[in-house]
Design an enzyme around this catalytic site. Structure first.
Site, PDB file in Angstrom:
ATOM      1  N   ASP A 201       0.798  -1.287  -0.013  1.00 18.90           N
ATOM      2  CA  ASP A 201       0.183   0.038  -0.032  1.00 18.90           C
ATOM      3  C   ASP A 201       0.914   1.137  -0.125  1.00 18.90           C
ATOM      4  O   ASP A 201       1.949   1.318   0.713  1.00 18.90           O
ATOM      5  CB  ASP A 201      -0.848  -0.112   1.266  1.00 18.90           C
ATOM      6  CG  ASP A 201      -1.854   1.101   1.398  1.00 18.90           C
ATOM      7  OD1 ASP A 201      -2.767   1.095   0.508  1.00 18.90           O
ATOM      8  OD2 ASP A 201      -1.511   1.938   2.084  1.00 18.90           O
ATOM      9  N   GLU A 270       1.477  -0.479  -5.138  1.00 18.10           N
ATOM     10  CA  GLU A 270       0.380   0.642  -5.297  1.00 18.10           C
ATOM     11  C   GLU A 270       1.231   1.830  -5.312  1.00 18.10           C
ATOM     12  O   GLU A 270       1.906   2.230  -4.374  1.00 18.10           O
ATOM     13  CB  GLU A 270      -0.724   0.832  -4.209  1.00 18.10           C
ATOM     14  CG  GLU A 270      -1.646   1.902  -4.547  1.00 18.10           C
ATOM     15  CD  GLU A 270      -2.422   2.112  -3.373  1.00 18.10           C
ATOM     16  OE1 GLU A 270      -3.685   2.450  -3.258  1.00 18.10           O
ATOM     17  OE2 GLU A 270      -1.756   2.125  -2.004  1.00 18.10           O
TER      18      GLU A 270
END
Length: 544
Positions: A201, A270
């Site tokens: 993330d 990401e």
């Protein structure tokens, strides 16, 4: 390509645990619920699952604020439940990827509780601390993605700490070698358990500019990006200094070195930077991440030109790495509402799936895409997302894509829970429940399954090179090539039928391929007729 690593060309099914299936009646989905529905996931024909955070957390950002990286939050179950999940998934032939949130922790993490106590404790420099300016204001102009200053005052130290997201999510200081080592040690814990990969993330947010220089202003005509409310000042800056720092490249090399000690695992990053495509290429080059994905196809911009130009730009830059594409996830409006322009038909839902699964790369599909779910209109009094609450009504946040999975239309909670769900179940979703669609051969669900089976039989779609054929809007035309096989894929993204004359291809021996389950186009002489939201797949006869 039979020896290709599992993640190349894989379809990865994202599970948002809070909203998948609740087995204990508290209204929140859990790991036993995932275990119970793994047979359903395997039957979709996907290759892997990605599970959003289930670690111990005060849930300020619903698990993306981690208080203990090595344990399961009781809300979701236990470590033993995760072991059962991993075992069953592997027996069903599914790979398992988990979220890792490295750039920040929860304010309740033991590391931060220690760091905030003083300026001279052993963890004093584990987070990003800075003195106030002479007038008491924050050290620079950096803004939080959730609105307002990215700095929060801490009276215990008499300093500000950095938070690129919520104030409850303080940023770690990755310039500190002990922080980097601790982050990798936590990752190793899950690799030792046997996970097949990690989704990283906000991976470009790990490092900050040591000099804490101000971000420059961004002109109003360039203030665009995913999920930005017109009321959110985050888009008013170029974020050159609070993320995507050059030091991150060496850390990604360290992360890859750790992962290379484990057979057949993958890291998916990401990436959201000022030039996300360039950062994707950089982060997947030189033995860093295995794959990267960004938000270019998660915006409101829907046209053949946008999709074609985005993929071309990435292909021109990503000479070593492997892309991963997504058109929905837990952070953005569901694709049928975002791109559908009021059309939520099974035909369009299946077209979207086929389109993204025909691009070169791997694909992340979000739970509910296989049902053709639309964005839920969650009333203000039911909102849970702090982002939506802060910016309502100009921006309603992310709750509308996070409502519970509808398994059945037989009860008010759609088979999700015996209790009151943490978010309301929209009535229109009950009509699209799994139980309703199972028996309908023309449902989105069965169309999704059919296309996934069909795609597996065409290696060029999974691993081949990609090129685009110039066509008029709204037609997207792609050629995929692998080992002498050439496939032509054409999609009509519009509602009206369209006819195209294709002289360069007319004598090349293109032969239509059926079995993909979409409304097919047809050839009349040198003219291809594509129905609205139709598709045409063909193979070049001589493979040239």
């Amino acid at each position: 390509m039979s020896d290709a690593p599992w993640w190349r060309g894989a379809v990865i099914y994202q599970i948002y645990p809070r909203s998948f299936l609740d087995t204990d009646g508290d209204g929140v989905g859990d790991l036993p619920g995932i275990v119970e529905r793994l047979d359903y996931v395997a039957d979709l024909g996907v290759d892997a699952i990605w599970i959003a955070p289930f670690f111990k957390s005060p849930m300020a950002d619903f698990g993306y604020d981690i208080a203990d990286y090595r344990d399961v939050d009781p809300l979701f179950g236990t470590l033993a439940d995760f072991d059962r999940l991993l075992d069953k998934a592997h027996r069903l032939g599914l790979k398992v990827m988990i979220d890792q949130v490295l750039s920040h922790t929860s304010a309740e993490h033991a590391w931060f509780r220690a760091s905030r106590q003083s300026r001279d404790n052993p963890m004093a420099d584990w987070y990003v601390w800075a003195d106030a300016r002479p007038d008491g204001t924050p050290p620079n102009n950096w803004l939080s993605l959730f609105g307002g200053s990215a700095w929060q005052w801490e009276p215990r130290r008499g300093q500000y700490y950095l938070h690129n997201f919520l104030a409850a999510q303080p940023d770690l200081n990755f310039h500190h070698p002990e922080v980097r080592a601790a982050a990798l040690d936590n990752l190793q814990f899950w690799l030792d358990k046997g996970v097949d990969g990690v989704r990283l993330d906000a991976i470009n947010f790990c490092f900050h500019d040591r000099q804490l220089r101000d971000n420059p202003p961004k002109p109003s005509d360039q203030r665009v990006g995913r999920g930005f409310s017109p009321a959110n000042p985050y888009a008013f800056q170029y974020h050159y200094h609070n993320n995507t720092q050059p030091e991150n490249l060496a850390f990604l090399g360290e992360l890859r070195a750790l992962m290379d000690r484990y057979p057949d695992v993958a890291a998916l990053g990401e990436i959201s930077s000022e030039d996300s495509l360039a950062t994707m290429a950089e982060y997947t080059a030189g033995g860093r991440l295995h794959m990267g994905y960004s938000f270019e196809l998660l915006t409101d911009d829907f046209s053949a030109a946008h999709i074609r130009d985005t993929v071309r730009q990435l292909e021109a830059q990503m000479t070593e790495g492997w892309p991963c594409w997504a058109i929905s996830n837990h952070d953005v409006e569901r694709v049928l509402s975002r791109w559908g322009n009021g059309d939520a038909s099974a035909q369009l839902a299946n077209l979207f799936t086929a389109m993204v699964c025909s691009l070169r790369g791997s694909v992340c599909v979000y739970q509910g895409e296989e049902l053709g779910l639309t964005e839920a209109d969650v009333p203000y009094e039911s909102l849970r997302d702090p982002y939506g609450i802060a910016f309502w009504p100009q921006f309603k946040g992310r709750d509308g894509c996070r409502t519970p999975m509808p398994w059945s239309d037989a009860d008010a909670q759609a088979g999700f829970s015996h209790g009151m769900p943490w978010l309301p179940v929209p009535e229109e979703h009950r009509a699209r429940a799994v139980a309703q669609q199972q028996a309908d051969p023309y449902s989105v669900l069965n169309g999704f399954r059919a296309f996934m089976r069909w795609r597996r039989s065409h290696p060029a779609l999974r691993w081949g090179d990609i090129e685009f054929v110039e066509t008029v809007e709204p037609v997207l035309a792609i050629i995929r090539r692998l080992d002498g096989e050439a496939l032509l894929v054409m999609f009509n993204l519009g509602t009206a039928a369209i006819e195209l004359s294709l002289p360069p291809l007319s004598g090349s021996g293109w032969t239509a391929i059926g079995g993909h389950g979409l409304q097919a186009g047809s050839i009349y002489g040198n003219t291809l007729r594509l129905p609205g939201h139709g598709a045409w797949f063909a193979r070049l006869g001589n493979g040239a």
